[in-house]
Design an enzyme around this catalytic site. Structure first.
Site, PDB file in Angstrom:
ATOM      1  N   TYR A   1       2.336 -92.799 135.725  1.00 25.11           N
ATOM      2  CA  TYR A   1       2.804 -91.564 136.376  1.00 25.11           C
ATOM      3  C   TYR A   1       4.323 -91.497 136.477  1.00 25.11           C
ATOM      4  O   TYR A   1       4.843 -90.704 137.255  1.00 25.11           O
ATOM      5  CB  TYR A   1       2.281 -91.462 137.820  1.00 25.11           C
ATOM      6  CG  TYR A   1       0.863 -91.857 138.088  1.00 25.11           C
ATOM      7  CD1 TYR A   1      -0.195 -91.065 137.645  1.00 25.11           C
ATOM      8  CD2 TYR A   1       0.571 -92.994 138.839  1.00 25.11           C
ATOM      9  CE1 TYR A   1      -1.501 -91.414 137.941  1.00 25.11           C
ATOM     10  CE2 TYR A   1      -0.739 -93.346 139.137  1.00 25.11           C
ATOM     11  CZ  TYR A   1      -1.765 -92.548 138.674  1.00 25.11           C
ATOM     12  OH  TYR A   1      -3.051 -92.889 138.970  1.00 25.11           O
TER      13      TYR A   1
ATOM     14  N   CYS B   1       3.787-105.841 125.366  1.00 22.55           N
ATOM     15  CA  CYS B   1       4.328-105.248 124.143  1.00 22.55           C
ATOM     16  C   CYS B   1       4.092-103.742 124.104  1.00 22.55           C
ATOM     17  O   CYS B   1       3.270-103.248 123.337  1.00 22.55           O
ATOM     18  CB  CYS B   1       3.706-105.933 122.941  1.00 22.55           C
ATOM     19  SG  CYS B   1       3.969-107.698 123.024  1.00 22.55           S
TER      20      CYS B   1
END
Ligand code: PLP
Length: 429
Positions: free
Chosen positions: A327, A358
């Site tokens: 968010y 990653c």
């Protein structure tokens, strides 16, 4: 030596140069249990709950902690022992909350996609209410209850179509959301439900969103709900309880949500004015009970200077703290050492605090002033809600450990995942 509490975090403060949760130094806990480590203040949870309890003093009200915010057994126990009910959204949450000692009659079951098996288990357990969210669910729940020779107590979640003015992913009471039954369909849906042999209509509920920091959406939703209650009762269907959902925000970054007792004083005045003051009331707060009770302690692995910005690479990541990636949420980040905290305030070279996963989305804080080096520890604040409960094993990272602090005592409430924990249930070819 200072004992300043951090703004908005009354149970977190520096003492003897070190950040503490209640009377426990986070650095010592991190050394004992490792990092990343979630640490929760029991006093903070209970004082957040007390704000609601005070707000409802003298009323027929039930507070159901929305446990998806933080569902570790030790956290649930704190609320169960304080007399709370629970708002659950899955069979897994039902199993957890019963394991933590909840009173089944104070459990309500929300969610748009309950399976028949979850319905059966909840009926067997004897929960207080199913908050149903669609006409199709009403028919399936009726069939399941009839097949078990039971009647399912239900409330219908209505969609009041008010804008909670929060992030679109956590706004749930607008027409375009998947949640609840449209305002216009409500009366017909109640009439259908009341005609079915396997259902007992007991209430009405709504939940308009999360991290709401204004009063107006609540006041508007209440008016819309009470209009519906009047219409449904005029059609001869009594509504025993009214559930106003959860969603009250917390202070992450200069947010100023109304305190629960102040908000409820206004809402109760409206209920009284409209003649509903003595009705049984229910609410389902999640974030506002636990969000600011928790911190995540993480260790700096490397500082990586860059051309455009510096990176502070820490051992917590988006699998532990998913809110920034999901968010773009903000968490305050402070060093455990007060000296470093003071130095950080005057630091002009900013850095992004990022984890080892990653993904470029794996960041915890952007453009932060932090005077720290490899090996130093940081606290990510406001990490009590929607962090551990949303965490994952992405990148085959173990889920972090969790500690509950109670004054100068502390309890390990979740051991860090072992590598075997992560592979349990998997089978080689
Ligand atoms: C998530 C949820 C809550 C709690 O929301 P918070 O913003 O954490 O207070 C309450 N009720 C329902 C139905 C929910 O889905």
């Amino acid at each position: 030596m200072t004992t300043d509490t951090l703004p908005g975090h009354p149970h977190i403060h520096y003492a003897a140069g070190q950040l503490q949760v209640e009377d426990c130094a986070l650095d010592a806990l991190a050394t004992e249990f490792g990092t990343p480590l979630f640490v929760y203040s029991k006093a903070s949870m209970l004082s957040a709950l007390a704000a609601y309890q005070c707000g409802f003093a003298g009323r027929n009200a039930q507070i159901c902690y929305a446990m998806k915010a933080s569902s570790t057994l030790g956290v649930l126990q704190v609320f169960a022992q304080a007399g709370c009910g629970f708002d659950i959204v899955s069979g897994g949450e039902l199993a957890r909350v019963m394991a933590a000692g909840a009173d089944a009659s104070k459990v309500i079951f929300s969610g748009v996609g309950k399976t028949r098996d979850e319905m059966r288990r909840a009926l067997d357990t004897g929960i207080g209410c199913f908050n149903v969210e669609s006409e199709a669910e009403i028919d399936v729940l009726n069939a399941v209850a009839v097949s078990m020779g039971k009647r399912a107590p239900i409330s219908i979640r209505v969609n009041p179509n008010v804008d909670p003015k929060t992030h679109p992913y956590i706004s749930t009471g607008l027409k375009g959301n998947k949640f609840g039954i449209a305002h216009e369909r409500t009366l017909a849906t109640y009439q259908h439900a009341a005609s079915l042999p396997g259902l007992d209509v007991v209430g009405i509920d709504c939940h308009i969103g999360s991290q709401i920091t204004e009063e107006t959406p609540y006041l508007d939703a209440m008016d819309r709900m009470l209009d519906l209650v009047e219409a449904i009762e005029a059609a001869g269907i009594p509504i025993h309880h009214i559930d106003f959902g959860g969603g009250l925000g917390i202070n992450y970054n200069d947010d100023t949500p109304p305190p629960a007792d102040v908000l409820w004083a206004k809402l109760l005045a409206k209920l009284d004015a409209r003649g509903f003051g003595q009705r049984k009331l229910m609410i389902e707060p999640g974030r506002s009970l636990v969000g600011n009770a928790g911190v995540c302690v993480t260790e700096v692995l490397f500082m990586k200077p860059g051309e455009q910005k510096n990176f502070c690479i820490v051992d917590a990541a988006m699998n532990d703290l998913p809110r920034p990636a999901m968010y773009q949420a903000f968490h305050t980040i402070v060093p455990l050492s007060e000296v470093q905290q003071i130095k950080s305030e005057s630091k002009s070279l900013l850095c992004d605090v990022v984890g080892p996963v990653c993904e470029s989305g794996d960041w915890i804080g952007r453009d932060r002033a932090l005077a720290v080096a490899a090996g130093d520890r940081l606290a990510v604040l406001s990490a009590g809600a929607y962090c551990m409960s949303m965490s994952s094993n992405y990148n085959s990272r173990p889920k972090a450990a969790e500690v509950l602090v109670d004054a100068s005592h502390y309890h390990l409430i979740r051991a860090r995942d072992t590598l075997m924990d992560q592979m349990r249930g998997e089978l080689l070819l």
